[in-house]
Design an enzyme around this catalytic site. Structure first.
Site, PDB file in Angstrom:
ATOM      1  N   GLY A   1      -6.896   9.178  -0.595  1.00  0.00           N
ATOM      2  CA  GLY A   1      -7.058   7.846  -0.335  1.00  0.00           C
ATOM      3  C   GLY A   1      -5.448   7.204  -0.259  1.00  0.00           C
TER       4      GLY A   1
ATOM      5  N   GLU B   1      -0.635   6.601  -5.546  1.00  0.00           N
ATOM      6  CA  GLU B   1      -2.091   6.807  -5.628  1.00  0.00           C
ATOM      7  C   GLU B   1      -2.118   5.472  -5.232  1.00  0.00           C
ATOM      8  OE1 GLU B   1      -4.489   8.283  -5.711  1.00  0.00           O
ATOM      9  OE2 GLU B   1      -5.418   8.289  -7.488  1.00  0.00           O
ATOM     10  N   ASP B   2      -3.427   5.809  -4.564  1.00  0.00           N
ATOM     11  CA  ASP B   2      -3.899   4.584  -3.843  1.00  0.00           C
ATOM     12  C   ASP B   2      -4.910   3.800  -4.657  1.00  0.00           C
ATOM     13  OD1 ASP B   2      -6.105   6.057  -4.801  1.00  0.00           O
ATOM     14  OD2 ASP B   2      -7.266   5.983  -2.773  1.00  0.00           O
TER      15      ASP B   2
ATOM     16  N   ASP C   1      -8.726   2.869 -11.726  1.00  0.00           N
ATOM     17  CA  ASP C   1      -9.730   2.685 -12.182  1.00  0.00           C
ATOM     18  C   ASP C   1      -9.357   2.904 -13.548  1.00  0.00           C
ATOM     19  OD1 ASP C   1     -11.942   1.104 -12.367  1.00  0.00           O
ATOM     20  OD2 ASP C   1     -13.291   2.123 -11.770  1.00  0.00           O
TER      21      ASP C   1
ATOM     22  N   LYS D   1      -6.973  -1.640 -10.802  1.00  0.00           N
ATOM     23  CA  LYS D   1      -7.920  -2.498 -12.129  1.00  0.00           C
ATOM     24  C   LYS D   1      -7.929  -2.414 -13.276  1.00  0.00           C
ATOM     25  CE  LYS D   1     -11.526  -0.557  -9.315  1.00  0.00           C
ATOM     26  NZ  LYS D   1     -12.658  -0.365  -8.317  1.00  0.00           N
TER      27      LYS D   1
ATOM     28  N   PHE E   1     -15.320  -2.980  -5.373  1.00  0.00           N
ATOM     29  CA  PHE E   1     -15.564  -2.105  -5.586  1.00  0.00           C
ATOM     30  C   PHE E   1     -14.709  -2.042  -3.954  1.00  0.00           C
ATOM     31  CE2 PHE E   1     -16.058   2.097  -2.930  1.00  0.00           C
ATOM     32  CZ  PHE E   1     -15.020   3.345  -3.902  1.00  0.00           C
ATOM     33  N   VAL E   2     -13.287  -1.302  -3.498  1.00  0.00           N
ATOM     34  CA  VAL E   2     -12.856  -2.189  -2.504  1.00  0.00           C
ATOM     35  C   VAL E   2     -12.715  -0.873  -1.411  1.00  0.00           C
ATOM     36  CG1 VAL E   2     -11.589  -4.218  -4.101  1.00  0.00           C
ATOM     37  CG2 VAL E   2     -10.598  -1.954  -3.573  1.00  0.00           C
TER      38      VAL E   2
ATOM     39  N   ASP F   1     -11.846   5.186   0.365  1.00  0.00           N
ATOM     40  CA  ASP F   1     -13.293   5.366   0.945  1.00  0.00           C
ATOM     41  C   ASP F   1     -13.946   4.538   0.215  1.00  0.00           C
ATOM     42  OD1 ASP F   1     -12.083   7.259  -1.116  1.00  0.00           O
ATOM     43  OD2 ASP F   1     -14.820   8.220  -0.047  1.00  0.00           O
TER      44      ASP F   1
ATOM     45  N   ARG G   1     -11.617   3.900   5.608  1.00  0.00           N
ATOM     46  CA  ARG G   1      -9.946   4.520   5.465  1.00  0.00           C
ATOM     47  C   ARG G   1      -9.030   3.961   6.161  1.00  0.00           C
ATOM     48  NH1 ARG G   1      -9.771   8.539   1.106  1.00  0.00           N
ATOM     49  NH2 ARG G   1     -11.493  10.034   0.494  1.00  0.00           N
TER      50      ARG G   1
HETATM   51  P1  IMP Z   1      -9.455   6.605 -12.066  1.00  0.00           P
HETATM   52  O1  IMP Z   1      -9.704   7.904 -12.281  1.00  0.00           O
HETATM   53  O2  IMP Z   1     -11.413   6.287 -12.588  1.00  0.00           O
HETATM   54  O3  IMP Z   1      -8.586   5.959 -12.176  1.00  0.00           O
HETATM   55  O4  IMP Z   1     -10.557   6.519 -10.224  1.00  0.00           O
HETATM   56  C1  IMP Z   1      -9.298   6.606  -9.639  1.00  0.00           C
HETATM   57  C2  IMP Z   1      -9.681   7.524  -8.160  1.00  0.00           C
HETATM   58  O5  IMP Z   1     -10.513   6.876  -7.935  1.00  0.00           O
HETATM   59  C3  IMP Z   1      -9.311   7.042  -7.237  1.00  0.00           C
HETATM   60  O6  IMP Z   1      -7.487   7.542  -6.911  1.00  0.00           O
HETATM   61  C4  IMP Z   1     -10.063   6.130  -5.874  1.00  0.00           C
HETATM   62  O7  IMP Z   1     -10.058   7.766  -5.237  1.00  0.00           O
HETATM   63  C5  IMP Z   1     -11.930   5.793  -6.680  1.00  0.00           C
HETATM   64  N1  IMP Z   1     -11.394   4.547  -7.030  1.00  0.00           N
HETATM   65  C6  IMP Z   1     -12.125   3.698  -7.530  1.00  0.00           C
HETATM   66  N2  IMP Z   1     -11.797   2.451  -7.563  1.00  0.00           N
HETATM   67  C7  IMP Z   1     -11.689   2.232  -6.333  1.00  0.00           C
HETATM   68  C8  IMP Z   1     -12.277   1.742  -5.026  1.00  0.00           C
HETATM   69  O8  IMP Z   1     -12.452   0.424  -5.806  1.00  0.00           O
HETATM   70  N3  IMP Z   1     -12.613   1.728  -4.080  1.00  0.00           N
HETATM   71  C9  IMP Z   1     -12.372   3.710  -3.788  1.00  0.00           C
HETATM   72  N4  IMP Z   1     -11.972   3.794  -4.448  1.00  0.00           N
HETATM   73  C10 IMP Z   1     -11.948   4.082  -5.486  1.00  0.00           C
END
Ligand code: IMP
Length: 184
Positions: free
Chosen positions: A49, A104-105, A108, A136, A157-158, A164, A170
């Site tokens: 991402g 990182e993209d 969350d 987020k 969710f974006v 993606d 993407r």
């Molecule tokens: P975390 O471990 O929950 O912080 O998630 C991180 C990963 O979840 C990111 O690197 C993304 O690949 C994916 N992710 C989290 N939120 C989104 C979203 O809104 N759109 C797309 N991918 C997301």
């Protein structure tokens, strides 16, 4: 920007335009150029991402730097974090005694990044900081420190600009909120 493209039909709306993204990346690069002045940097791109953000960001950095890549398991065709973090691809280079910037993209829950930051610190990096395009914070499940975030966004969710849903979207130049009818 051709916003009439086919992929835009699956968005409920555009959240951040390509132009806004470019502007924030330039501000972040300016900040990093100051903060890491006189130092050598290792930039770690979290696949897949962050690729689009990463390639834009590193070209604006006026610093001696190396790049490397890591892949961590993510949502895999859902819009909710599984909470399970698994390494799919490790770095090729050692981080020992290096100033590491993890790129990182989106953050969350923070579980993926907490795992990565912990591993890199334990491997003897001189410093490990985190730059994310999107934050987020409402989804956070830990106290992960985000050093640099270009945008703080609501709990939606974006997709686009590298992000993606089920490996698609993407290539959208903007970031948009995915229409829930696509994943409901
Ligand atoms: P975390 O471990 O929950 O912080 O998630 C991180 C990963 O979840 C990111 O690197 C993304 O690949 C994916 N992710 C989290 N939120 C989104 C979203 O809104 N759109 C797309 N991918 C997301």
């Amino acid at each position: 920007m051709n916003r009439g493209k086919e992929l835009y039909k699956d968005l409920s709306r555009i959240l951040i335009t390509h132009e806004e993204i470019q502007h924030e990346i330039q501000s972040l690069a300016d900040q990093l150029n100051q903060e890491y002045k006189g130092k050598e940097l290792m930039c770690v791109c979290i696949l897949r991402g962050a690729v689009v953000f990463f390639t834009d960001l590193i070209r604006l950095l006026d610093l001696p730097l190396t790049i490397d890549f890591m892949a961590i398991s993510s949502y895999g065709g859902t819009t909710k974090s599984s909470g399970e973090v698994r390494m799919q691809k490790d770095l090729e280079q050692s981080v020992m005694d290096k100033h590491v910037l993890v790129v990182e993209d989106i953050v969350d829950s923070g579980l993926t990044l907490a795992y990565i930051m912990d591993i890199l610190s334990k491997r003897g990096a001189k410093s490990v900081k985190l730059a994310t395009l999107l934050d987020k914070p409402e989804g956070r499940k830990n106290d992960l420190k985000v050093d640099y975030a270009c945008f703080t966004i609501p709990n939606e969710f974006v997709v686009g600009y590298g992000l993606d849903y089920d490996e698609k979207y993407r290539n959208l130049p903007d970031i948009g909120i995915l229409d829930p009818k696509i994943y409901m």
